[in-house]
Design an enzyme around this catalytic site. Sequence first.
Site, PDB file in Angstrom:
ATOM      1  N   LYS A 134      -3.237   4.017   6.673  1.00  0.00           N
ATOM      2  CA  LYS A 134      -4.401   3.413   7.337  1.00  0.00           C
ATOM      3  C   LYS A 134      -4.318   3.642   8.836  1.00  0.00           C
ATOM      4  CE  LYS A 134      -5.167  -0.111   3.867  1.00  0.00           C
ATOM      5  NZ  LYS A 134      -4.641  -1.345   3.309  1.00  0.00           N
ATOM      6  N   GLN A 144      -3.042  -7.102   4.492  1.00  0.00           N
ATOM      7  CA  GLN A 144      -2.624  -6.354   3.303  1.00  0.00           C
ATOM      8  C   GLN A 144      -2.215  -7.317   2.190  1.00  0.00           C
ATOM      9  OE1 GLN A 144      -2.780  -2.980   3.041  1.00  0.00           O
ATOM     10  NE2 GLN A 144      -1.980  -3.019   0.959  1.00  0.00           N
ATOM     11  N   ASP A 203     -12.436  -5.812   4.597  1.00  0.00           N
ATOM     12  CA  ASP A 203     -12.081  -5.761   3.181  1.00  0.00           C
ATOM     13  C   ASP A 203     -13.241  -6.230   2.302  1.00  0.00           C
ATOM     14  OD1 ASP A 203      -9.615  -4.805   2.262  1.00  0.00           O
ATOM     15  OD2 ASP A 203      -8.529  -6.538   3.053  1.00  0.00           O
TER      16      ASP A 203
END
Length: 292
Positions: free
Chosen positions: A54, A98, A121
């Site tokens: 990422k 995460q 997200d």
Amino acid sequence: MSARIIDGKAIAQHLRETIAADVARIAARHGAQPGLAVVLVGNDPASEVYVGSKARQTVAVGMRSFEHRLPADVPETELLALVEQLNRDDAVDGILVQLPLPAHIDTNRVIEAVDPGKDVDGFHPVNAGRLMIGLPGLVACTPLGSLLLLQSVHADFSGLSAVILGRSNIVGKPVAQLLLQQNATVTIAHSRTRDLPGLCRTADIVVAAVGRPELVRGDWIKPGATVIDVGINRLPPAAGEAKGRLVGDVAFEEAKSVAGAITPVPGGVGPMTIACLLRNTLQAFKARRGID
Ligand code: GUN
């Protein structure tokens, strides 16, 4: 006949190039740069790999990347305080914590602490709710990536039936909402569904997101159907192998000879997830700053 292989790697690369061009245009015109903060708790090896990719891809499209690493035993209050700090930080347009988080942390509490405008997200109840009622918002990356792959095959979903295997909040449910919005006729199946193979065989589109290696067999697929395999499973190493093979939730070789189009694992949905994260970061940046 052998199915067309949907090249997620190439489609993701094209998406990243489009994003990079837009980021460069905005930098030249407005002197501003989108920023993405990623929070990693503990050092789960798979999560380390994702977070590293990422950060690299964020910088490669011209965005700023902020990485925050916290020990596995960090108190929940400290993680929530970091999220609050990132919510207030004007250089941060997107926040990703995460998952999975260690068991002592309430994942839903952390998700709800993220500013919905920075929730790249798409996991916050505000964004999940907006998707459900058809309002614009941030959409979860893997579902969005799956839709973009399907749109590389189908221009129109009207009259098509889609069977989604898996009812998770991060894949199954949002994929179903997206396909419903596209006028597909959607069924969500799961571990308690009766006659999963029979149901799958009725589908023009199958999206497999259950985390069970090669569960979906070739004879579950209607000839010509489009198959999106979201699963990433590592098999136990065979004799002479250091690491086991990566396989999806679909028995690829079997399904390939029946389907019209199919995503491989790796190289299908996987690469789309980070590309969509960057897309969401750019979207959040534009919305926050009123830039078009
Ligand atoms: N862990 C595995 N996939 C994801 C994802 O898409 N978002 C977050 N936050 N964690 C993940």
